[in-house]
Scaffold this motif. Structure first.
Motif, PDB file in Angstrom:
ATOM      1  N   ASN A 808       0.903  -1.438   0.167  1.00 52.60           N
ATOM      2  CA  ASN A 808       0.000  -0.021  -0.013  1.00 52.60           C
ATOM      3  C   ASN A 808       0.722   1.094  -0.183  1.00 52.60           C
ATOM      4  O   ASN A 808       0.767   2.257   0.849  1.00 52.60           O
ATOM      5  CB  ASN A 808      -0.834   0.089   1.170  1.00 52.60           C
ATOM      6  CG  ASN A 808      -1.846  -1.192   1.123  1.00 52.60           C
ATOM      7  OD1 ASN A 808      -2.742  -0.939   0.461  1.00 52.60           O
ATOM      8  ND2 ASN A 808      -1.723  -2.125   2.051  1.00 52.60           N
ATOM      9  N   ASP A 809       1.939   1.260  -0.752  1.00 50.97           N
ATOM     10  CA  ASP A 809       2.775   2.429  -1.002  1.00 50.97           C
ATOM     11  C   ASP A 809       2.438   3.561  -1.723  1.00 50.97           C
ATOM     12  O   ASP A 809       2.973   4.497  -1.946  1.00 50.97           O
ATOM     13  CB  ASP A 809       4.099   1.860  -1.247  1.00 50.97           C
ATOM     14  CG  ASP A 809       4.199   1.071  -2.430  1.00 50.97           C
ATOM     15  OD1 ASP A 809       3.117   0.940  -3.009  1.00 50.97           O
ATOM     16  OD2 ASP A 809       5.474   0.539  -2.670  1.00 50.97           O
ATOM     17  N   SER A 810       1.197   3.409  -2.663  1.00 53.57           N
ATOM     18  CA  SER A 810       0.657   4.711  -3.455  1.00 53.57           C
ATOM     19  C   SER A 810      -0.777   4.340  -3.563  1.00 53.57           C
ATOM     20  O   SER A 810      -1.250   3.424  -2.996  1.00 53.57           O
ATOM     21  CB  SER A 810       1.408   4.206  -4.689  1.00 53.57           C
ATOM     22  OG  SER A 810       0.991   3.048  -5.335  1.00 53.57           O
ATOM     23  N   ASP A 811      -1.388   5.365  -4.062  1.00 53.94           N
ATOM     24  CA  ASP A 811      -2.807   5.503  -3.965  1.00 53.94           C
ATOM     25  C   ASP A 811      -3.161   4.665  -5.398  1.00 53.94           C
ATOM     26  O   ASP A 811      -2.844   4.856  -6.515  1.00 53.94           O
ATOM     27  CB  ASP A 811      -3.361   6.716  -4.444  1.00 53.94           C
ATOM     28  CG  ASP A 811      -3.031   7.547  -2.929  1.00 53.94           C
ATOM     29  OD1 ASP A 811      -3.013   6.820  -1.869  1.00 53.94           O
ATOM     30  OD2 ASP A 811      -2.733   8.892  -3.005  1.00 53.94           O
ATOM     31  N   ASP A 812      -4.249   3.858  -5.143  1.00 51.66           N
ATOM     32  CA  ASP A 812      -4.906   2.945  -6.240  1.00 51.66           C
ATOM     33  C   ASP A 812      -3.672   2.202  -7.212  1.00 51.66           C
ATOM     34  O   ASP A 812      -3.935   2.427  -8.408  1.00 51.66           O
ATOM     35  CB  ASP A 812      -5.666   3.669  -6.874  1.00 51.66           C
ATOM     36  CG  ASP A 812      -6.828   4.265  -6.191  1.00 51.66           C
ATOM     37  OD1 ASP A 812      -7.263   3.327  -5.175  1.00 51.66           O
ATOM     38  OD2 ASP A 812      -7.543   5.221  -6.429  1.00 51.66           O
ATOM     39  N   PRO A 813      -2.753   1.420  -6.585  1.00 54.75           N
ATOM     40  CA  PRO A 813      -1.586   1.013  -7.593  1.00 54.75           C
ATOM     41  C   PRO A 813      -2.423  -0.190  -8.513  1.00 54.75           C
ATOM     42  O   PRO A 813      -3.383  -0.793  -8.257  1.00 54.75           O
ATOM     43  CB  PRO A 813      -0.717   0.544  -6.586  1.00 54.75           C
ATOM     44  CG  PRO A 813      -1.459   0.040  -5.190  1.00 54.75           C
ATOM     45  CD  PRO A 813      -2.512   1.025  -5.447  1.00 54.75           C
ATOM     46  N   LEU A 814      -1.519  -0.635  -9.451  1.00 55.34           N
ATOM     47  CA  LEU A 814      -1.895  -1.608 -10.247  1.00 55.34           C
ATOM     48  C   LEU A 814      -1.751  -2.791  -9.503  1.00 55.34           C
ATOM     49  O   LEU A 814      -0.779  -2.884  -8.481  1.00 55.34           O
ATOM     50  CB  LEU A 814      -1.014  -1.764 -11.571  1.00 55.34           C
ATOM     51  CG  LEU A 814      -1.013  -0.863 -12.721  1.00 55.34           C
ATOM     52  CD1 LEU A 814       0.009  -0.953 -13.523  1.00 55.34           C
ATOM     53  CD2 LEU A 814      -2.555  -1.093 -13.071  1.00 55.34           C
ATOM     54  N   PRO A 815      -2.616  -4.114  -9.627  1.00 56.41           N
ATOM     55  CA  PRO A 815      -2.406  -5.337  -9.041  1.00 56.41           C
ATOM     56  C   PRO A 815      -1.202  -5.835  -9.347  1.00 56.41           C
ATOM     57  O   PRO A 815      -0.597  -5.730 -10.466  1.00 56.41           O
ATOM     58  CB  PRO A 815      -3.599  -6.053  -9.531  1.00 56.41           C
ATOM     59  CG  PRO A 815      -4.765  -5.142 -10.281  1.00 56.41           C
ATOM     60  CD  PRO A 815      -3.683  -4.168 -10.645  1.00 56.41           C
ATOM     61  N   GLU A 816      -0.798  -6.606  -8.622  1.00 56.77           N
ATOM     62  CA  GLU A 816       0.826  -7.495  -8.917  1.00 56.77           C
ATOM     63  C   GLU A 816       0.358  -8.990  -8.832  1.00 56.77           C
ATOM     64  O   GLU A 816      -0.470  -9.170  -7.983  1.00 56.77           O
ATOM     65  CB  GLU A 816       1.684  -7.306  -7.627  1.00 56.77           C
ATOM     66  CG  GLU A 816       2.082  -5.695  -7.761  1.00 56.77           C
ATOM     67  CD  GLU A 816       3.209  -5.194  -6.827  1.00 56.77           C
ATOM     68  OE1 GLU A 816       3.765  -6.234  -6.100  1.00 56.77           O
ATOM     69  OE2 GLU A 816       3.405  -4.150  -6.407  1.00 56.77           O
ATOM     70  N   SER A 817       1.047  -9.821  -9.572  1.00 60.56           N
ATOM     71  CA  SER A 817       1.067 -11.219  -9.548  1.00 60.56           C
ATOM     72  C   SER A 817       2.268 -11.796  -9.338  1.00 60.56           C
ATOM     73  O   SER A 817       3.358 -11.175  -9.678  1.00 60.56           O
ATOM     74  CB  SER A 817       0.262 -11.818 -10.658  1.00 60.56           C
ATOM     75  OG  SER A 817       1.071 -11.328 -11.881  1.00 60.56           O
TER      76      SER A 817
END
Length: 854
Positions: A808-817
């Motif tokens: 949660n280090d940024s606002d509305d980030p891209l999902p990661e997989s």
């Protein structure tokens, strides 16, 4: 084995009888004739005996709401004469009672009741009753009849004759080679009931049988192996992981206290999943452990019931191993309702142990009586996906289902005898007709078999061969992507992932052995990829990605993408705007004669068939039928390749001269790849005009050429497939099953995704999870396929998906997989719409697993 069969028939002769009957039944299927009388046998009457003192309510119709015809007081000595044709519906199993009387040996006075007309109906047991409940009446067994006859026989010095009252017994009496003095006495059949079972309704074809079998098989659980004492209550057991060798899943149910299931995963992420049989209600559930396992001992266990979106915590168990020496961990007891899925999650182990060991799983259940496929199962709402069946009444479909199930019972009882030992070998690729049964005409009936898949798995296990070392392949995916954008840039296709893999997997020297591709399911990464100019380590995700890239090069999912390789071509259906449903299919290129590559494609398909990987090749059903060995025809199957041509050729033969003259047809045609073929030419080499009276000859030549246009290529693929998969295994599959085992499920429903999803460090009711499923429900099937690729490197099910927390280090980030462990890391989003937009962007734009790119 059914009751009321002839005990004088030896086991070997029983098998002979069943095989002979099967041979006749297969001929009936082939010729579309009614099945033999013995398979459709229904006794004219049977005897039942009341089990307690009670009152029977006999009804006018088989329905609880029906009018009561008569109420009869009965005792345990009361006998019921019933019709041999029973009926099952939503309410339970019904008997048609013809007569009620006292037993011959009864000392009580019991009135005799002969029921008028066709008798009255008695509900033998409810569809909701448990197997532990006592039935209202039970059949009079052969052994009881024999005791009575022995008394008479002792006086007259005559051995009692066995009475045959079951269809299984009649099959054996009809076909078994037995002496006359050993034969039994067959109860006269109910001729009307036999005719109803035998009759083939007008318009009922093999396609209707196939549709009916598909409907039934979708609702028929295949019994898994190694269920041990759980077999009656559980359809299958799933686990989070297992340690190959000593820690196999089968050790949970082998009833051996010295073996164990051992996990091989991350701390706190271990689970056992029980897929419960329909109607089972858990009376007790426990795990057995050994104190000698020390920090492998589970310490916190959570038992959860239900699906991912509708789960319920049933119990939480905390164990203090410093204060207890109990080795049985009790989890559940005396539940009052059925749960289809029960998951045992092991959240922590003693002394922060990483993995766990379980010696056995113990389960006891109440079980509802099984009615199989009752008549009400075939109501309209179940037939929505099977329009062929909708024009027939549920009574007709029900009766056909009965006779097909009898046929499959016969097949399953002798299936292990039908495949000669020489057919089990990988190297045997020919069928010279020596099999006892020709499976060709059974293909679309086989999905009902309960033992077939177990036999196939056995064939695969005994022919498996894992390599000592894993191959390392160097791939330049940047060059492959450039080639896809401009195929002319690499005329020899050397830049493609396909060619790089093909060359990289070849033996490096003369002393190296070529790959067999006959890997077991435990060997889950066939090669390791070293990606040039990409900063990743392949722990499984890169390998799976290479398979996906290879499949995309062979059969692009984008209809507008250029063909990167010459081995397959788009079917004419892709370009014809005729509403054909097979508009995304490919066919082997008739003009490509690089047969070694086709054979290698077949080997890759065989490897996917054996293992857990998938290779998405969107081939036309016509091609799959040819690969599996099913027969194919011009009218039924070739429309999946070129529906317009089939329609045109068939209409050509029925045209009047005036309409024919307008067509201006020549003695020429086109193959699927657009190659022109001249059938008759003039002196200048140009196609001759087609005359009206020549149209039949022309049509037949076109049919023959188009049906055989890619014979060489299909044969080469099948040759490669048979180098990896025993031919006997292929013979027991339908083309649909072969496609699914190679390519996975083409349709990715939300329900199917939920069943394959597990949660790590996040709960199902978390807001992030709710946003995720809301987005997935709004996705198209293509987008769900892309989502699978983003998470796992695969484009189709089946595959397990793990959902975990994200950063949660940024606002509305891209999902990661993390494709290596099939994990999606979910972040917190400001609202549902933002979550959906970010997820959709990721599945379309973050297709590379190279973390340097995003």
């Amino acid at each position: 084995m059914a009751e009321n069969i002839n005990p004088n028939v030896p086991a070997a002769r029983r098998k002979i009888a069943r095989i002979r009957c099967l041979q006749d039944c297969i001929e009936c299927l082939q010729m579309r004739k009614p099945f033999p009388d013995c398979l459709c046998y229904v006794p004219s009457q049977l005897e039942y005996k009341a089990t307690c003192k009670t009152t029977f309510k006999l009804l006018e119709e088989p329905s609880k709401e029906s009018k009561v015809v008569k109420e009869v007081a009965v005792t345990p000595s009361t006998l019921l004469l019933v019709s041999g044709e029973d009926l099952c519906n939503d309410e339970g199993k019904w008997l048609r009672v013809l007569k009620v009387s006292g037993a011959p040996s009864s000392t009580e006075t019991v009135s005799e009741h002969t029921l008028p007309g066709n008798g009255a109906w008695l509900l033998l047991f409810s569809s909701r009753s448990s197997t532990e409940e006592t039935l209202m009446a039970v059949p009079v067994r052969y052994e009881e009849e024999k005791k009575e006859e022995k008394k008479i026989g002792a006086f007259f010095f005559k051995k009692p004759v066995p009475k045959i009252k079951s269809w299984e017994g009649v099959v054996e009496e009809t076909y078994a080679p037995i002496l006359k003095r050993h034969r039994g006495e067959i109860t006269p059949p109910d001729e009307k009931a036999v005719r109803r079972l035998k009759s083939l309704e007008r318009g009922w074809t093999m396609e209707h049988d196939s549709a009916l079998v598909q409907l039934m098989s979708q609702n028929l659980f295949q019994e898994a192996e190694n269920l041990g004492s759980l077999r009656g209550f559980v359809d299958s057991i799933g686990v989070s992981s297992y340690s190959a060798g000593d820690g196999e899943t089968a050790n949970l149910t082998d009833e051996d206290p010295n073996t164990y299931w051992e996990t091989d995963g991350s701390e706190g992420l271990h689970w056992l999943r029980l897929n419960m049989r329909k109607g089972t209600i858990i009376k007790s559930l426990s795990l057995t452990v050994s104190l000698a396992d020390d920090n492998y001992l589970p310490e916190t266990i959570v038992v959860v019931a239900g699906e991912a979106d509708d789960s319920k915590v049933l119990n939480i168990v905390n164990i203090d191993w410093d204060k207890t020496t109990e080795t049985e961990i009790k989890l559940l007891s005396n539940l009052t309702e059925h749960y289809s899925i029960v998951t045992i999650r092991i959240k922590s182990c003693k002394s922060h142990g990483i993995d766990t060991r379980i010696r056995s799983i113990n389960l006891n259940c109440l079980e509802e009586r099984s009615l199989g496929f009752d008549q009400d199962f075939f109501k309209e709402e179940h037939l929505v996906r099977y329009p062929q069946l909708q024009s027939f009444s549920r009574e007709i479909i029900y009766r056909r289902s009965i006779v097909l199930q009898r046929f499959i019972w016969l097949l399953d009882s002798v299936i292990h005898c039908l495949i000669p030992a020489w057919q089990l070998a990988i190297d045997n690729h020919s069928n010279d007709g020596n099999s006892l049964i020709n499976m060709q005409h059974l293909r679309q009936i086989l999905p009902l078999s309960r033992k077939r898949l177990t036999l196939i798995d056995t064939l695969l296990k005994v022919s498996a061969s894992d390599p000592v070392d894993r191959k390392i392949v160097y791939l330049n995916r940047h060059a492959a992507l450039a080639h896809r954008a401009d195929p002319a840039s690499s005329p020899d296709y050397s830049s493609t992932v396909f060619m790089q893999l093909h060359e990289g997997l070849k033996p490096r020297n003369r002393s190296s052995s070529p790959l067999t591709y006959r890997w077991s399911t435990a060997y889950d990464q066939w090669w390791e990829c070293k990606f040039i100019s990409e900063g990743i380590v392949d722990q499984g995700g890169g390998f799976r990605d290479s398979l996906s890239d290879l499949a995309e090069e062979l059969c692009p999912s984008d209809p507008d993408a250029a063909m990167a390789l010459p081995y397959f071509v788009r079917t004419p259906n892709q370009t014809n705007d005729d509403g054909n449903v097979n508009r995304d299919c490919y066919i082997p290129n008739p003009s490509c004669n690089d047969l070694d590559k086709f054979e290698w494609i077949g080997q890759l398909m065989g490897a996917c068939f054996r293992g857990r990987e998938i290779l998405i090749l969107s081939l036309a059903p016509y091609v799959w039928k040819r690969l599996v060995g099913e027969s194919s025809t011009w009218l039924q199957d070739f429309p999946t390749v070129d529906a317009a041509e089939v329609g045109l050729i068939e209409s050509l033969t029925n045209m009047d001269p005036e309409t024919f003259a307008i067509t201006g047809r020549m003695w020429s045609m086109l193959l699927s790849d657009g190659t022109p073929v001249t059938l008759k030419c003039d002196n200048d080499g140009n196609p001759c005009p087609l005359a009206y009276d020549e149209r039949e000859d022309y049509a037949q030549q076109v049919r023959n050429i188009r049906l055989s246009e890619c014979d060489k290529q299909i044969k080469a693929i099948r040759t490669g497939l048979l180098k990896v998969v025993p031919e006997a295994a292929l013979e027991m599959l339908t083309w649909q099953e072969l496609e699914t085992r190679v390519c996975g499920e083409p349709e990715i429903s939300v329900e199917a995704l939920m069943k394959n999803t597990y949660y790590q460090h996040i709960e199902e009711y978390d807001q992030r999870v709710k946003f995720f499923w809301s987005a997935v429900k709004n996705f198209t099937n293509e987008e769900r396929s892309r989502l699978l690729r983003f998470i796992t490197g695969r484009r189709r099910l089946p595959v397990s998906i793990f959902i975990s927390t994200g950063k949660n280090d940024s606002d509305d980030p891209l999902p990661e997989s993390s494709t290596c462990c099939n994990t999606l890391h979910l972040h917190k989003y400001s609202d549902e719409k933002t979550a959906e937009d970010r997820l959709r962007y990721a599945v379309y734009n973050c297709v590379s697993i190279d973390t340097d790119e995003y």
